[in-house]
Each structure stands twice: as structure tokens, then as C-alpha cells.
Design a protein around this motif. Structure first.
Motif, PDB file in Angstrom:
ATOM      1  N   LEU A   1       1.253  -1.889  -0.008  1.00 40.70           N
ATOM      2  CA  LEU A   1       0.304   0.059  -0.229  1.00 40.70           C
ATOM      3  C   LEU A   1       1.044   1.057   0.048  1.00 40.70           C
ATOM      4  O   LEU A   1       2.107   1.546   0.468  1.00 40.70           O
ATOM      5  CB  LEU A   1      -0.746  -0.034   1.018  1.00 40.70           C
ATOM      6  CG  LEU A   1      -2.215  -1.131   1.320  1.00 40.70           C
ATOM      7  CD1 LEU A   1      -2.785  -1.086   2.823  1.00 40.70           C
ATOM      8  CD2 LEU A   1      -2.600  -1.140   0.009  1.00 40.70           C
ATOM      9  N   ARG A   2       0.615   2.379  -0.336  1.00 36.48           N
ATOM     10  CA  ARG A   2       1.198   3.829  -0.610  1.00 36.48           C
ATOM     11  C   ARG A   2       0.535   4.554   0.411  1.00 36.48           C
ATOM     12  O   ARG A   2      -0.590   4.650   0.818  1.00 36.48           O
ATOM     13  CB  ARG A   2       0.771   4.241  -1.755  1.00 36.48           C
ATOM     14  CG  ARG A   2       1.238   3.428  -3.365  1.00 36.48           C
ATOM     15  CD  ARG A   2       2.990   3.058  -2.785  1.00 36.48           C
ATOM     16  NE  ARG A   2       3.590   4.328  -2.843  1.00 36.48           N
ATOM     17  CZ  ARG A   2       4.004   4.898  -3.714  1.00 36.48           C
ATOM     18  NH1 ARG A   2       4.101   4.477  -5.374  1.00 36.48           N
ATOM     19  NH2 ARG A   2       5.097   6.158  -4.039  1.00 36.48           N
TER      20      ARG A   2
ATOM     21  N   GLY B   1     -10.117   3.712  -2.473  1.00 38.29           N
ATOM     22  CA  GLY B   1      -9.026   3.040  -2.201  1.00 38.29           C
ATOM     23  C   GLY B   1      -8.576   3.272  -1.358  1.00 38.29           C
ATOM     24  O   GLY B   1      -7.143   2.428  -0.361  1.00 38.29           O
TER      25      GLY B   1
ATOM     26  N   ARG C   1      -7.286   2.309   2.637  1.00 44.46           N
ATOM     27  CA  ARG C   1      -7.617   1.062   3.743  1.00 44.46           C
ATOM     28  C   ARG C   1      -6.997   1.550   5.201  1.00 44.46           C
ATOM     29  O   ARG C   1      -7.696   0.745   6.472  1.00 44.46           O
ATOM     30  CB  ARG C   1      -6.552   0.325   2.787  1.00 44.46           C
ATOM     31  CG  ARG C   1      -6.395  -0.545   1.871  1.00 44.46           C
ATOM     32  CD  ARG C   1      -7.396  -0.907   1.575  1.00 44.46           C
ATOM     33  NE  ARG C   1      -7.927  -1.029   0.134  1.00 44.46           N
ATOM     34  CZ  ARG C   1      -8.881  -1.110  -0.575  1.00 44.46           C
ATOM     35  NH1 ARG C   1      -9.641  -0.242  -0.361  1.00 44.46           N
ATOM     36  NH2 ARG C   1      -9.835  -1.328  -2.070  1.00 44.46           N
TER      37      ARG C   1
ATOM     38  N   VAL D   1      -3.465   5.625   4.306  1.00 46.99           N
ATOM     39  CA  VAL D   1      -2.888   4.221   3.822  1.00 46.99           C
ATOM     40  C   VAL D   1      -4.107   4.376   2.473  1.00 46.99           C
ATOM     41  O   VAL D   1      -5.520   3.844   2.717  1.00 46.99           O
ATOM     42  CB  VAL D   1      -2.128   3.807   4.470  1.00 46.99           C
ATOM     43  CG1 VAL D   1      -1.967   2.076   3.308  1.00 46.99           C
ATOM     44  CG2 VAL D   1      -1.812   3.894   5.195  1.00 46.99           C
ATOM     45  N   ALA D   2      -4.147   4.305   1.489  1.00 49.63           N
ATOM     46  CA  ALA D   2      -4.575   3.715  -0.212  1.00 49.63           C
ATOM     47  C   ALA D   2      -3.471   2.449  -0.926  1.00 49.63           C
ATOM     48  O   ALA D   2      -2.132   2.898  -0.687  1.00 49.63           O
ATOM     49  CB  ALA D   2      -4.834   4.173  -0.834  1.00 49.63           C
ATOM     50  N   GLU D   3      -4.631   2.295  -2.002  1.00 53.34           N
ATOM     51  CA  GLU D   3      -4.294   1.342  -3.651  1.00 53.34           C
ATOM     52  C   GLU D   3      -2.691   1.930  -3.624  1.00 53.34           C
ATOM     53  O   GLU D   3      -2.120   1.568  -4.170  1.00 53.34           O
ATOM     54  CB  GLU D   3      -5.089   0.493  -3.601  1.00 53.34           C
ATOM     55  CG  GLU D   3      -6.087  -0.684  -2.823  1.00 53.34           C
ATOM     56  CD  GLU D   3      -5.340  -1.802  -2.763  1.00 53.34           C
ATOM     57  OE1 GLU D   3      -4.701  -2.777  -3.052  1.00 53.34           O
ATOM     58  OE2 GLU D   3      -6.153  -2.396  -1.863  1.00 53.34           O
ATOM     59  N   THR D   4      -3.136   3.184  -3.869  1.00 55.65           N
ATOM     60  CA  THR D   4      -2.244   4.294  -4.502  1.00 55.65           C
ATOM     61  C   THR D   4      -1.961   4.896  -4.003  1.00 55.65           C
ATOM     62  O   THR D   4      -2.277   6.346  -3.644  1.00 55.65           O
ATOM     63  CB  THR D   4      -2.787   3.999  -6.864  1.00 55.65           C
ATOM     64  OG1 THR D   4      -3.832   5.064  -5.996  1.00 55.65           O
ATOM     65  CG2 THR D   4      -3.363   2.869  -7.231  1.00 55.65           C
TER      66      THR D   4
ATOM     67  N   ALA E   1      -3.890   8.469  -2.130  1.00 53.46           N
ATOM     68  CA  ALA E   1      -3.697   8.508  -0.644  1.00 53.46           C
ATOM     69  C   ALA E   1      -4.223  10.019  -0.653  1.00 53.46           C
ATOM     70  O   ALA E   1      -4.599  10.774   0.019  1.00 53.46           O
ATOM     71  CB  ALA E   1      -2.264   7.911  -0.009  1.00 53.46           C
TER      72      ALA E   1
ATOM     73  N   THR F   1      -3.580  -2.754   8.429  1.00 51.73           N
ATOM     74  CA  THR F   1      -4.191  -3.737   7.492  1.00 51.73           C
ATOM     75  C   THR F   1      -3.683  -4.855   6.764  1.00 51.73           C
ATOM     76  O   THR F   1      -4.271  -5.736   6.458  1.00 51.73           O
ATOM     77  CB  THR F   1      -3.939  -2.464   6.300  1.00 51.73           C
ATOM     78  OG1 THR F   1      -2.665  -1.922   5.605  1.00 51.73           O
ATOM     79  CG2 THR F   1      -4.459  -0.885   6.262  1.00 51.73           C
TER      80      THR F   1
ATOM     81  N   ARG G   1      -1.522  -5.675   5.184  1.00 45.60           N
ATOM     82  CA  ARG G   1      -0.301  -5.728   4.222  1.00 45.60           C
ATOM     83  C   ARG G   1       0.948  -4.320   4.257  1.00 45.60           C
ATOM     84  O   ARG G   1       1.011  -3.407   5.444  1.00 45.60           O
ATOM     85  CB  ARG G   1      -1.474  -5.038   2.852  1.00 45.60           C
ATOM     86  CG  ARG G   1      -2.029  -5.883   3.054  1.00 45.60           C
ATOM     87  CD  ARG G   1      -3.317  -5.123   1.918  1.00 45.60           C
ATOM     88  NE  ARG G   1      -2.032  -5.111   0.565  1.00 45.60           N
ATOM     89  CZ  ARG G   1      -2.672  -3.888  -0.613  1.00 45.60           C
ATOM     90  NH1 ARG G   1      -4.447  -4.127  -0.500  1.00 45.60           N
ATOM     91  NH2 ARG G   1      -2.325  -4.223  -1.381  1.00 45.60           N
TER      92      ARG G   1
ATOM     93  N   VAL H   1       3.450  -1.798   3.778  1.00 47.13           N
ATOM     94  CA  VAL H   1       3.418  -0.194   3.526  1.00 47.13           C
ATOM     95  C   VAL H   1       4.323   0.327   4.085  1.00 47.13           C
ATOM     96  O   VAL H   1       5.355   0.536   4.002  1.00 47.13           O
ATOM     97  CB  VAL H   1       2.394   1.001   4.957  1.00 47.13           C
ATOM     98  CG1 VAL H   1       2.237   2.078   4.254  1.00 47.13           C
ATOM     99  CG2 VAL H   1       0.607  -0.246   5.094  1.00 47.13           C
TER     100      VAL H   1
END
Length: 765
Positions: A35-36, A62, A64, A118-121, A125, A269, A271, A273
Motif C-alpha cells: 500500500l502507498r 482505495g 485502507r 494509506v491507500a492502494e495507490t 491517498a 491493514t 499488508r 506499507v
């Protein structure tokens, strides 16, 4: 084979990797699918937070996670970062306001982290950050470096973080009272931003209860400790790694909020980061450098000998105590307070003041440049007011070669030095005899030429202890594990070739491993010009241990007593034995016999004393009075770094340091408005030096080997910067003096210099 390095100029083995685009930086190695993260930062310098609504951001496409300080506390994190404190002059403890990972209750500088998205892209974010509703009541910004004013912290109403002193105040006062002449000068040291080629960044991931954070830094152990404390984890549950690093300069040596925030986001999350700073973000949030004002004074007797020296400095701490800020701005400043002069009465007072700006750690020299800058600017002023030659005034007051070891009045012991010899060499290398002719030629063209001198000394700082581990691998190669961290200095080359010199192992079979807290149990990281000296010192200890164990093993193999076996840096030999194995051959013999205990060797060693690199910088500048443009035309350095391991790398370090110093002297300057908004937040406004700002730099080594370590070495990483500031500033002052300018402070931008030269025109208008 010669011991302690051959002092050969070897090209860096890592350069091929870097120059062909094969470097592996933290943003290159983040786990796939990570994640970004984006940091929502304070838009104002000082305000009370009245509301923070992140609900819309959390619902955005997107996204998270969005972390606030309340989320961190609810998760049981220790939100307060470490900040150094020192004792005041009266023995009380300096101020220790809490410094939260995310703003709590108040905003204290533009760019302070408020929320972590924090988001997918990265674009998602960013978009989510636009949806955050932050309400606040503005407060007056505290921007000047003086006690009082709007309180940055409620528990520090006068904004004075510390008031520290060293020396004998009474004796110094008495010496000034009976002085034949006194000279004083108030001098400013401008705030700068490091702007490393690679901005800060990290990624974080969890494996069950175990945390791994990879970041671009200058050592993994301080970062590991900070993360363990933030999460309440046992140290063995935290791993910190550092890949290739694109520049550090001290700024990357400290923990920052984003590393712990990325770790918490990864835990929430489930995941990995990743977070990378952008340039303007870095300018807002990286530890800044210097920013102080000093009043310095000399007392002289009738023969122009300095009898006393006192300094009162007020330094900007920024909004919080940073990791080493109070310590650096005071005690490290004092370690080279006396420079190279024999003065018996000294007094230094340093006040640290909180302001609504980014916190400050005095990187790019860690306290040394400002101390030498103040001292050498005062020496230049004293020569002018006393009407004596600045070179002869320095010579008259030098610590003489026969006075070493020399204990300064602030408790440092200089082991060796020959300052007059280096000064004489610098005068020759700089062709000062030809200065008058060069000055006349420029004057004939309407230009002004000035010459400036700085004789500096610095104290090698940081942890004097270090560890090293040497492992013989099954494929016939050797790995040396080190506790320092290269950020561009060439450690992979220096350490491999040094080990090769001591063991006879071909350097191309040696690899250097750094920056992994799982592989290296303990280390001091890189900073304060400590790396090569402390790391090679412990390498010698490791080689000694390895040699002793190999000799004991070979006694049976060679059929002779261990006492008769010697190692000549290439092979083991003994009278009466035909065996003359190399280190690699002994390792293979041990492997064949199942002696795995002989395949890994580890040691720790501590330097008993500091070393003190010193040298003389001579700068000539040309000033165009019509435009105010200052050009550094000639630059000469003569340095005493003791014995050099790799002269070419030492010269490169000096060139880089001089470039930094010229940058601060001529172009670099942080500017805030009265409300604390950073006006120099991009390269459109913050002027890093460019290639055409740099002169050819002459470097000469004039070694006086140190007695503080067996190698006779002295560090060199920061020496260029330490000497450059005053050399350039004194040269500019020299050029302007004949036009009646009596006070000229950095940076010498065209606008400032033109105003200094044409002040009467402006006043008339």
C-alpha cells in the motif's frame, strides 16, 4: 605487504552499480502490492486543534486506513518520540516537552504530521487527504531566536529549552577586565536544508508479531530501538534494514514519525506499507541545520596574544527537542570551541530557543562548522581591528607542536598537531604571494577580489566502539559485516581493501554487508566522521582474533608449536614446515575437518581516545559591485587527516564538503515569513549550489599521524564543510572591507551583497 592499508587511490567498486542504474534504494525494493502512504501535514505554524474529521477520507476510493493520534493511543502505542535534553547552567534539567508522532492538541510547525493516509495507490491517498477536515484556532507564531514571545509549549513559557555553559566564567571575566585590547563580533549562521539526492523513505511489514522496517538511514540500531519503544516490543521482534542510501549528511541518522506510522499502518491493514517523501515535503519535515546567532569576544595582551575567549550563542531548536539537537548545539559545539589556539580562559554560553519551525539537528558537521565559523570570523575581525596580518596573528596564538598532547580548557585532549607547518604549506599551495597581482588585475576591470583564511580542527564524534564479523563462505568468498552505514562515502571499497591488506585475501573476493539488524548484532552507524576510523580499528581486532585461532589450528597441521607460526599478511609460515597456507586455504582446511567454529570470526573494539583532523582552507573570491555576484575563484585545502587509507576517496570527501560549505556561504538559506510559512520550499526558491558555482579545489595531504589509534588515522567526512564557511565568508568580508562594509553575514547572495555595497543609495531613495 604493508599493514594498516597501502594508502592507494582505489576506484570505488560500488560506482559501477550506481552509475549504471543498478543501485537498490528503499523505493526500489518495496514488496510488490504494498500500500502507498501519504502524510497530511499542518498547514499553519501555530494553532490549537479544535476538530479533526477523517471520516470522508476513510470512505474514499482505495483507502485502507487513516491514522490519527487518537488511533495510535487507542492501539496502545507510545506516541512520544525521544528528544535529547541536557542540564542547564544552574544544574536543573533542560526542558523536555513531549513530541508526538502525530500532532496532538496543537500544531507547532508547518509540515507537522497530522494524519497518515494509506491507500492502494499514491494518487488515491493524496485525494483522500483533500477530504480531511482540520479545524483550528490560529495562534501567534514564535519565529525569533530569543527567550519569550508566544509559548510554543505551555510547560515552557519562556521558550528557552536550555541555558548551558562550559568553561570558567569568573576567570574569563577577570582576563577581559585586565586585557590590553578586546574585540567582539556578532555573527549569524544561517539555517539550511540538507536536500539529499534521495529523499527519506521506508516500507514496513509484519510477519506475525515480528516487525520489519526498511528505510534510508545512517544506522539501523537507533531506528530499531525507537520502533521497539513505540510498539512496546522486545528488541528481537524488530528488524531494521537499510539498502543503498542516496546521501545522509547526518539528517538521515535520526528516527522520524513516518517510520513508526508506516509500521502501525501495516499492522492495521495486514499488508506492507511504503512511504516516500517528496522534495517540498522533505524541505518542510526533514531535520534542519544550524540557525544560530553568536556574540564572540577576544581579550588580547600587549603582544597580541589571546588571553581569553567567550561566546554567547542562541540557537533555534525548532518546535521540539530532536534526537540530538540540544546535545549537538551545545556540547558538540564546545568540543572545538578553542580551535587551534592556545587560550587559557574561556567561557561558552548556549541558549536553545523553541520556535514554530521544523526541529533542528546541526547536521553537515554536527556542531563543528558553527563553532569554527564563529572563531575564525572573530579571528579575521581581530586582525583588522588590531592592524596585524591575519596569518601572523594565527601563528602567534597557535598551540605549538611541542605542546602536544594538549588539554584544552573545555576538557578535550588534542593528541598531536603541527598547525604552523600546515599553514605554511597552505600559503604556498594557495600562491598567496601572487594575490596582490590578481587583486590589481581585477580592480583594473572594476572587480573586487578578497582572500579568506580558516584554520579548523574537528573532533571525531559518535560511539567510539564498533563491531565487525568476518565469515568464510562455501564458495570461497569472504563477507565482512560492519556496523557503520554508507550513504555514499565508499565503504564497500574501503572496508574490502583494508581487510584485503591485512589478510592477503583478494579484495574482489570480499563483500561488505551493512544495514541489517538481524545480521549485525550491534553498531554505531555513520555520523561524526567516525566510520572508517572505528570500523577499521575493529577490523584489526577481528583479524588478530582470526589469526590467533588459525595459528592454533595450524599447529597440528604444520607439525610445529603454535608459538613458531607467524602470519605475514599473506601466508602462515613456520621454520621446518613446507606448508605456507593463505587465510582462504586455512579456512578450507578447517571446513574439511568440520571446524565450523573457525569459519566465522567476530570482535568488538573501542578507540581509547578521539582523533582531531585539522587543516587550513584558503579562499579567493571575486565580487562584481555592479551586480553583487560573488564568485569563488580559487580554493586551496591542506589537511591533516593522519594516515590515509584511500587518498582519492579522502579528496572526494573534501570536495563534497567544500561544495556544501560554499553552498551555505553563497546561495543556501531557509526563509520563513512572520507566520512561519516556509518561503523556500522548492528548488525554485531554495538555491543549491550548481557546478558553475564551484571553483577547482586544490587538495593536499600533510599528515601528522594520530596517536589515538593504531592506524594513525583521523576522520575526514565533514572536514570540507567545517573549514569552508569561514574561509569563504572571510574572503567576502575582505573584498568588501575597502568599500566600508564592516559586517557581512552569510549567505552572500547577489541581492544582499549589492545592498551592502550600495546601502547609501538605498537610504537616499
Amino acid at each position: 605487504m604493508e599493514k594498516f592499508g597501502k594508502s592507494q587511490s582505489i576506484k570505488r567498486v560500488e560506482d559501477v552499480r550506481f552509475l549504471t542504474g543498478h543501485g537498490r534504494y528503499v523505493d526500489d525494493i518495496a514488496p510488490e502490492g504494498a500500500l502507498r502512504a501519504f502524510v497530511f501535514r499542518a498547514p499553519v505554524a501555530h494553532a490549537t486543534i479544535t476538530g479533526l474529521d477523517v471520516s470522508d477520507a476513510r470512505d474514499a476510493e482505495g483507502v485502507r486506513a487513516v491514522l490519527t493520534v487518537d488511533d495510535l493511543e487507542a492501539a496502545g502505542m507510545n506516541i512520544n518520540m525521544f528528544g535529547a535534553t541536557i542540564k542547564n547552567r544552574d544544574g536543573s534539567q533542560g526542558a523536555a516537552p513531549k513530541r508526538p508522532l502525530l500532532a496532538k492538541g496543537k500544531l507547532r510547525f508547518v509540515g507537522e504530521p497530522v494524519a497518515f493516509i494509506v491507500a492502494e495507490t499514491l494518487d488515491q491517498a493524496r485525494d483522500a487527504a483533500e477530504l480531511i477536515m482540520l479545524d483550528y484556532d490560529d495562534l501567534p507564531a514564535k519565529m525569533d531566536i530569543a527567550a519569550g514571545g508566544p509559548a510554543v509549549h505551555d510547560d515552557v513559557p519562556d521558550n528557552r529549552g536550555f541555558d548551558w555553559g562550559i568553561g570558567d566564567e569568573a576567570a574569563t571575566e577577570a582576563a577581559f577586565a585586565k586585557a590590553a585590547r578586546t574585540v567582539s563580533l556578532e555573527v549569524g549562521d544561517n539555517r539550511i536544508i540538507v536536500n539529499s539526492l534521495e529523499p527519506r523513505g521506508c516500507f514496513a511489514e509484519w510477519d506475525g508479531d515480528r516487525l520489519h522496517v526498511s528505510l534510508g538511514g545512517q544506522g539501523v540500531w537507533g531506528q530499531k530501538d525507537a520502533l521497539a519503544k513505540a510498539f512496546g516490543l522486545e528488541p528481537d521482534l524488530v528488524r531494521v534494514t537499510t539498502p543503498d542510501v542516496g546521501g545522509g549528511f547526518g539528517m538521515k541518522g535520526f528516527p522520524y514519525p513516518e517510520y513508526a506510522l508506516a509500521a502501525e499502518a501495516a499492522r492495521v491493514t495486514g499488508r506492507p506499507v511504503r512511504w516516500m517523501s517528496e522534495r517540498t515535503e522533505a524541505m518542510l519535515s526533514d531535520n534542519a541545520g544550524r540557525d544560530l546567532i553568536s556574540t564572540a569576544e577576544f581579550a588580547f595582551d600587549e603582544t597580541n596574544r589571546i588571553t581569553a575567549y567567550r561566546v554567547h550563542s542562541r540557537c533555534n531548536l525548532g518546535a521540539y527537542n530532536s534526537h540530538f539537537g540540544q546535545f549537538i548545539q551545545s556540547q558538540l559545539f564546545s568540543r572545538v570551541l578553542m580551535g587551534v589556539y592556545d587560550v587559557q580562559n574561556t567561557w561558552l554560553r548556549v541558549e536553545g530557543i523553541y520556535t514554530n519551525t521544523t526541529y533542528v539537528d546541526a547536521y553537515r558537521g554536527a556542531g563543528r562548522p558553527e563553532a569554527i565559523y564563529v572563531l575564525e570570523r572573530l579571528m579575521d575581525r581581530a586582525a583588522r581591528e588590531l592592524g596585524v596580518d591575519p596569518i601572523e596573528l594565527r601563528r602567534r596564538n597557535f598551540i605549538n607542536a611541542d605542546q602536544f598532547p594538549y588539554e584544552t580548557t573545555v576538557g578535550e585532549t588534542y593528541d598531536v598537531g603541527d598547525f604552523d607547518r600546515l599553514l605554511t604549506r597552505a600559503i604556498s599551495e594557495a600562491d598567496l604571494e601572487g594575490f596582490a597581482a590578481r587583486k590589481k588585475a581585477d580592480k583594473d576591470q572594476g572587480l573586487m577580489r578578497g582572500v579568506g583564511l580558516c584554520y579548523y580542527i574537528e573532533s571525531i564524534l559518535g560511539d567510539p566502539s564498533e563491531g565487525a564479523k568476518v565469515a568464510f563462505n562455501e564458495d570461497g568468498t569472504v563477507t565482512i559485516y560492519v556496523g557503520t552505514q554508507s550513504t555514499g562515502q565508499g565503504h564497500e571499497t574501503v572496508y574490502a581493501y583494508f581487510l584485503a591488506d591485512q589478510t592477503g585475501i583478494p579484495a574482489d573476493l570480499i563483500s561488505v554487508v551493512q544495514g541489517d539488524s538481524d545480521l549485525i548484532a550491534e553498531g554505531g552507524g555513520t555520523g561524526g566522521s567516525r566510520s572508517v576510523t572505528v570500523q577499521n580499528n575493529v577490523t584489526l581486532a577481528t583479524v588478530a582474533e582470526m589469526t590467533e585461532k588459525f595459528i592454533a589450528f595450524l599447529a597440528d597441521e604444520m607439525g610445529v608449536p603454535a608459538s613458531e607460526i607467524t602470519f605475514d599478511d599473506e601466508r602462515f609460515r613456520a621454520e621446518g614446515s613446507n606448508l605456507t597456507p593463505t587465510m582462504l586455504e586455512v579456512a578450507e582446511m578447517a571446513r574439511a575437518q568440520g571446524r565450523d567454529d573457525l569459519l566465522v570470526h567476530e570482535a568488538r573494539a573501542t578507540l581509547e581516545a578521539r582523533s582531531f583532523p585539522n587543516g587550513c582552507h584558503v579562499s579567493e573570491v571575486v565580487v562584481d559591485p555592479d551586480t553583487g555576484v560573488v564568485t569563488v575563484d580559487r580554493y586551496t585545502v591542506v589537511d591533516d587527516f593522519g594516515n590515509l587509507i584511500n587518498p582519492m576517496l579522502a579528496e572526494g570527501q573534501v570536495h563534497g564538503g567544500v561544495a556544501q560549505g560554499i553552498g551555505q556561504a553563497l546561495t543556501e538559506h531557509v526563509v520563513f515569513d512572520e507566520d512561519g510559512q516556509l518561503l523556500t520550499a522548492s528548488f525554485m526558491d531554495y538555491a543549491l549550489p550548481r557546478a558553475d558555482d564551484m571553483p577547482n579545489i586544490s587538495f593536499t595531504s600533510e599528515p601528522v599521524p594520530s596517536t589515538a589509534n593504531i592506524m594513525g588515522m583521523k576522520g575526514c567526512g565533514e572536514a570540507g564543510t567545517v573549514g569552508a564557511l569561514a574561509a569563504v565568508a572571510n574572503a567576502v568580508q575582505d573584498a568588501l572591507w575597502e568599500r566600508g562594509v564592516r559586517q557581512a553575514d552569510m549567505p552572500f547572495t547577489p541581492h544582499k551583497v549589492w545592498e551592502l555595497l550600495h546601502g547609501e543609495v538605498l537610504a537616499a531613495e
